[in-house]
Design an enzyme around this catalytic site. Structure first.
Site, PDB file in Angstrom:
ATOM      1  N   LEU A  69       0.831  -1.214   0.000  1.00  0.00           N
ATOM      2  CA  LEU A  69       0.000   0.000   0.000  1.00  0.00           C
ATOM      3  C   LEU A  69       0.859   1.255   0.000  1.00  0.00           C
ATOM      4  O   LEU A  69       1.784   1.379   0.792  1.00  0.00           O
ATOM      5  CB  LEU A  69      -0.907   0.008   1.233  1.00  0.00           C
ATOM      6  CG  LEU A  69      -1.774   1.255   1.442  1.00  0.00           C
ATOM      7  CD1 LEU A  69      -3.148   0.867   1.980  1.00  0.00           C
ATOM      8  CD2 LEU A  69      -1.116   2.261   2.387  1.00  0.00           C
TER       9      LEU A  69
ATOM     10  N   ASN B 142       0.451   5.472   0.360  1.00  0.00           N
ATOM     11  CA  ASN B 142      -0.432   6.629   0.508  1.00  0.00           C
ATOM     12  C   ASN B 142       0.368   7.914   0.349  1.00  0.00           C
ATOM     13  O   ASN B 142       0.987   8.072  -0.720  1.00  0.00           O
ATOM     14  CB  ASN B 142      -1.387   6.545   1.699  1.00  0.00           C
ATOM     15  CG  ASN B 142      -0.799   6.355   3.057  1.00  0.00           C
ATOM     16  OD1 ASN B 142      -0.116   5.385   3.317  1.00  0.00           O
ATOM     17  ND2 ASN B 142      -1.063   7.269   3.956  1.00  0.00           N
ATOM     18  N   ASP B 143       0.389   8.811   1.311  1.00  0.00           N
ATOM     19  CA  ASP B 143       0.860  10.182   1.066  1.00  0.00           C
ATOM     20  C   ASP B 143       2.254  10.289   0.434  1.00  0.00           C
ATOM     21  O   ASP B 143       3.179   9.569   0.837  1.00  0.00           O
ATOM     22  CB  ASP B 143       0.984  10.930   2.395  1.00  0.00           C
ATOM     23  CG  ASP B 143      -0.211  10.782   3.289  1.00  0.00           C
ATOM     24  OD1 ASP B 143      -1.210  10.188   2.863  1.00  0.00           O
ATOM     25  OD2 ASP B 143      -0.140  11.258   4.435  1.00  0.00           O
TER      26      ASP B 143
ATOM     27  N   GLN C 232       4.427   7.173   1.952  1.00  0.00           N
ATOM     28  CA  GLN C 232       3.926   6.289   3.003  1.00  0.00           C
ATOM     29  C   GLN C 232       3.752   4.910   2.387  1.00  0.00           C
ATOM     30  O   GLN C 232       3.054   4.750   1.373  1.00  0.00           O
ATOM     31  CB  GLN C 232       2.583   6.814   3.524  1.00  0.00           C
ATOM     32  CG  GLN C 232       2.709   7.997   4.445  1.00  0.00           C
ATOM     33  CD  GLN C 232       3.245   7.601   5.808  1.00  0.00           C
ATOM     34  OE1 GLN C 232       2.527   7.038   6.610  1.00  0.00           O
ATOM     35  NE2 GLN C 232       4.507   7.883   6.068  1.00  0.00           N
TER      36      GLN C 232
ATOM     37  N   TYR D 241       5.043   8.120  10.274  1.00  0.00           N
ATOM     38  CA  TYR D 241       4.003   8.798   9.511  1.00  0.00           C
ATOM     39  C   TYR D 241       4.591   9.925   8.661  1.00  0.00           C
ATOM     40  O   TYR D 241       5.788  10.178   8.665  1.00  0.00           O
ATOM     41  CB  TYR D 241       2.920   9.318  10.465  1.00  0.00           C
ATOM     42  CG  TYR D 241       1.828   8.306  10.762  1.00  0.00           C
ATOM     43  CD1 TYR D 241       1.979   6.959  10.456  1.00  0.00           C
ATOM     44  CD2 TYR D 241       0.633   8.717  11.343  1.00  0.00           C
ATOM     45  CE1 TYR D 241       0.969   6.042  10.726  1.00  0.00           C
ATOM     46  CE2 TYR D 241      -0.392   7.803  11.608  1.00  0.00           C
ATOM     47  CZ  TYR D 241      -0.218   6.465  11.308  1.00  0.00           C
ATOM     48  OH  TYR D 241      -1.225   5.577  11.574  1.00  0.00           O
ATOM     49  N   SER D 242       3.695  10.653   7.979  1.00  0.00           N
ATOM     50  CA  SER D 242       4.111  11.604   6.942  1.00  0.00           C
ATOM     51  C   SER D 242       4.988  12.722   7.457  1.00  0.00           C
ATOM     52  O   SER D 242       4.959  13.076   8.632  1.00  0.00           O
ATOM     53  CB  SER D 242       2.875  12.205   6.278  1.00  0.00           C
ATOM     54  OG  SER D 242       2.294  11.233   5.451  1.00  0.00           O
TER      55      SER D 242
ATOM     56  N   ARG E  40       0.611  15.873  13.684  1.00  0.00           N
ATOM     57  CA  ARG E  40       1.502  15.135  12.777  1.00  0.00           C
ATOM     58  C   ARG E  40       1.736  15.859  11.456  1.00  0.00           C
ATOM     59  O   ARG E  40       1.214  16.919  11.210  1.00  0.00           O
ATOM     60  CB  ARG E  40       0.927  13.743  12.508  1.00  0.00           C
ATOM     61  CG  ARG E  40      -0.479  13.730  11.942  1.00  0.00           C
ATOM     62  CD  ARG E  40      -0.906  12.283  11.641  1.00  0.00           C
ATOM     63  NE  ARG E  40      -2.305  12.189  11.254  1.00  0.00           N
ATOM     64  CZ  ARG E  40      -3.305  11.904  12.076  1.00  0.00           C
ATOM     65  NH1 ARG E  40      -3.084  11.687  13.362  1.00  0.00           N
ATOM     66  NH2 ARG E  40      -4.547  11.847  11.623  1.00  0.00           N
ATOM     67  N   ASP E  41       2.538  15.211  10.630  1.00  0.00           N
ATOM     68  CA  ASP E  41       2.794  15.602   9.240  1.00  0.00           C
ATOM     69  C   ASP E  41       3.606  16.899   9.136  1.00  0.00           C
ATOM     70  O   ASP E  41       3.183  17.870   8.487  1.00  0.00           O
ATOM     71  CB  ASP E  41       1.466  15.735   8.455  1.00  0.00           C
ATOM     72  CG  ASP E  41       0.575  14.507   8.589  1.00  0.00           C
ATOM     73  OD1 ASP E  41       1.123  13.416   8.837  1.00  0.00           O
ATOM     74  OD2 ASP E  41      -0.653  14.638   8.471  1.00  0.00           O
TER      75      ASP E  41
ATOM     76  N   GLU F 207      -5.020  17.547   8.399  1.00  0.00           N
ATOM     77  CA  GLU F 207      -3.815  16.756   8.132  1.00  0.00           C
ATOM     78  C   GLU F 207      -2.949  17.428   7.058  1.00  0.00           C
ATOM     79  O   GLU F 207      -3.434  18.249   6.274  1.00  0.00           O
ATOM     80  CB  GLU F 207      -4.204  15.352   7.640  1.00  0.00           C
ATOM     81  CG  GLU F 207      -4.963  14.523   8.669  1.00  0.00           C
ATOM     82  CD  GLU F 207      -5.145  13.066   8.234  1.00  0.00           C
ATOM     83  OE1 GLU F 207      -5.584  12.824   7.102  1.00  0.00           O
ATOM     84  OE2 GLU F 207      -4.826  12.176   9.042  1.00  0.00           O
TER      85      GLU F 207
HETATM   86  C1  FRU Z   1      -2.934  11.247   5.548  1.00  0.00           C
HETATM   87  C2  FRU Z   1      -2.398  10.539   6.781  1.00  0.00           C
HETATM   88  C3  FRU Z   1      -1.434  11.421   7.564  1.00  0.00           C
HETATM   89  C4  FRU Z   1      -0.582  10.403   8.270  1.00  0.00           C
HETATM   90  C5  FRU Z   1      -0.472   9.314   7.242  1.00  0.00           C
HETATM   91  C6  FRU Z   1      -0.375   7.927   7.790  1.00  0.00           C
HETATM   92  O1  FRU Z   1      -3.372  10.364   4.571  1.00  0.00           O
HETATM   93  O2  FRU Z   1      -3.462  10.104   7.608  1.00  0.00           O
HETATM   94  O3  FRU Z   1      -2.049  12.342   8.435  1.00  0.00           O
HETATM   95  O4  FRU Z   1       0.655  10.935   8.621  1.00  0.00           O
HETATM   96  O5  FRU Z   1      -1.618   9.413   6.430  1.00  0.00           O
HETATM   97  O6  FRU Z   1      -0.130   7.012   6.773  1.00  0.00           O
END
Ligand code: FRU
Length: 467
Positions: free
Chosen positions: A38, A40-41, A57, A100-101, A160-161, A219
């Site tokens: 998977l 993601n970001d 991610q 995380y991000s 976060r992020d 986020e």
């Molecule tokens: C956004 C998010 C971020 C987090 C990450 C975790 O899609 O939820 O806030 O850091 O994905 O994978």
């Protein structure tokens, strides 16, 4: 899991799964996707020492949101990516439930440095978060330097992020946050060093002094200058649909304003993309002075376990690389100029909708000048509809089988559609609006004539795209 256990499992997944993933007819030809598992970001997007670095991610061990680390790819042209050793894996107590991000910077010594969130969940359902550093170890990997920032007072474990940049005087950081009373905010920090931060305060969000009742969590913030403005991009969660606005589960949008290093005076919130899947984008300024952006063509918690790619062992992809422009008081996005290099032979059509002969769009660039009203099919599971003043994108939901629709205002200008096996990215009026979506049309989808609305005419330039 220890790092060695992780690496052994990743090697197993890659050896067993890479060819299977590559054999999926819905696998993108030129968009970035994880080799297995998977994605993601987008994280840590930066041009450093003559190469673009993009991290993402990544759950390398499966298609669920778990085991989040950072995958790493590099490129010189934003199109052809080389996979690099995995950059971060959640092996330490302070990141037990995910690296995380976050973002990447060149530190004072010019070393590539990652700033990310260590996410920790407890058995009672609560959580905490640490902002952490990792530095290029000179051997293709990253050495973890540990947490440099704990939760601020008055905030939940959802902080976060980190997006970090240097303004010429000091380091600045924006963080996405959720207060203890469930207001989404963007927090600003400053520091003379990457490991010592001071809270300046919230600069945007829900609640008093912000946008009012506007989501319980924001986020992935990103604050940067563009034209004569500053833009803040972020992803608020918890906003109810209003007519044709805010139709996705979570939103992604921008605020334009002026930033004086402490305060951000801004206007209204506008969605960055009016399609079905677009989230958690991140920008960087490259050496040509361009503000570039990648977004995730996915949404958290969306129909995830149902995507047709899962039997092939992978899920999700990035958007195309986009360049941002501030034009006529609006944030515009266009595919980066480099993408033109993927274009094959041009085929053109001009005429009424009913005479359109159909053309392959498994991987294609379409420039459309449309008049009157009408529609075109994109395979059999998506349709682009135009009416005076409006563009609509319909698709058949792969889980429910129902047809769903997103729309955006249209000034009558050119529409560019980028197609890549299981994604569509529509740039309306040269990028004043974008509509992005995943769709699963099977093999060899065609663009074909739909409704011949009143005075519906098409002028199409079509190029196949090959990486
Ligand atoms: C956004 C998010 C971020 C987090 C990450 C975790 O899609 O939820 O806030 O850091 O994905 O994978």
């Amino acid at each position: 899991m220890t790092e060695n256990q992780f690496l052994r499992q990743i090697a197993r997944q890659l050896l067993a799964g890479q060819l299977k993933a590559a054999a999926d007819p819905h696998r993108p030809r030129w968009h970035l996707a994880a080799p297995v598992g998977l994605l993601n970001d987008p994280n840590g997007f930066i041009e450093h020492d003559g190469r673009y670095h993009l991290f993402y991610q990544w759950n390398p061990l499966g298609c669920a949101h778990a085991n989040k680390g950072w995958g790493h790819v590099t490129s010189t042209d934003l199109l052809h990516w080389q996979h690099e050793p995995v950059a971060l894996l959640p092996t330490e107590a302070y990141e037990s439930h995910g690296c995380y991000s976050g973002s990447a910077v060149s530190d004072e010594q010019g070393r590539l440095t990652l700033v990310y969130t260590g996410n920790v969940k407890y058995p009672d359902g609560s959580r905490t978060a640490y902002q952490c550093l990792a530095r290029d170890d000179g051997q293709g990997g990253f050495e973890k330097l540990g947490p440099v920032l704990d939760l601020p007072q008055g905030y939940s474990g959802h902080v976060r992020d980190p997006k970090v940049w240097h303004d010429g005087r000091q380091w600045l950081m924006v963080l996405g946050a959720r207060t203890l009373d469930d207001k989404g905010e963007v927090l600003l920090y400053r520091g003379d060093r990457l490991d010592a931060w001071t809270l300046v305060g919230p600069i945007a969000g829900s609640g008093r002094g912000g946008l009012g009742d506007f989501g319980y969590m924001w986020e992935c913030p990103d604050l940067f200058p563009l034209g004569d403005r500053h833009l803040l991009i972020s992803c608020p969660q918890g906003i109810a649909p209003q007519g044709e606005y805010y139709r996705n589960l979570y939103q992604c949008g921008w605020l334009a304003g002026s930033f004086d290093g402490e305060h951000f005076a801004h206007g209204d919130f506008h969605e960055l993309d009016r399609g079905f899947e677009f989230y958690a984008p991140q920008t960087t300024l490259d050496s040509q002075g361009r503000r570039l952006l990648f977004g995730w063509l996915g949404l958290p918690e969306e129909n995830e376990m149902s995507q047709p790619t899962i039997p092939y062992g992978w899920i999700h992809q990035m958007s195309c690389p986009r360049e941002l422009f501030w034009q006529d008081e609006w944030l515009c996005q266009r595919p980066v100029a480099e993408l033109a290099a993927l274009k094959g032979e041009l085929t053109s059509f001009e005429g009424v909708v009913s005479e359109f002969p159909g053309i392959a769009i498994d991987s294609a660039w379409l420039d459309l000048t449309l008049t009157g009203a009408g529609s075109l099919w994109l395979g059999t599971v998506a349709e682009l509809i135009w009416q005076p003043g409006r563009i609509l994108l319909r698709r058949q939901n792969w889980l429910s089988g129902e047809w769903e629709e997103r729309s955006a205002p249209w000034l009558g200008g050119r529409i560019t559609v980028l197609c890549d096996c299981s994604s569509l990215e529509c740039f309306v009026d040269d990028g004043r609006q974008t509509l992005s979506a995943r769709y699963f049309p099977g093999e060899k989808p065609q663009l074909s004539a739909g409704d011949a609305g009143e005075g519906g005419k098409i002028c199409l330039n079509h190029w196949p795209l090959a990486a």
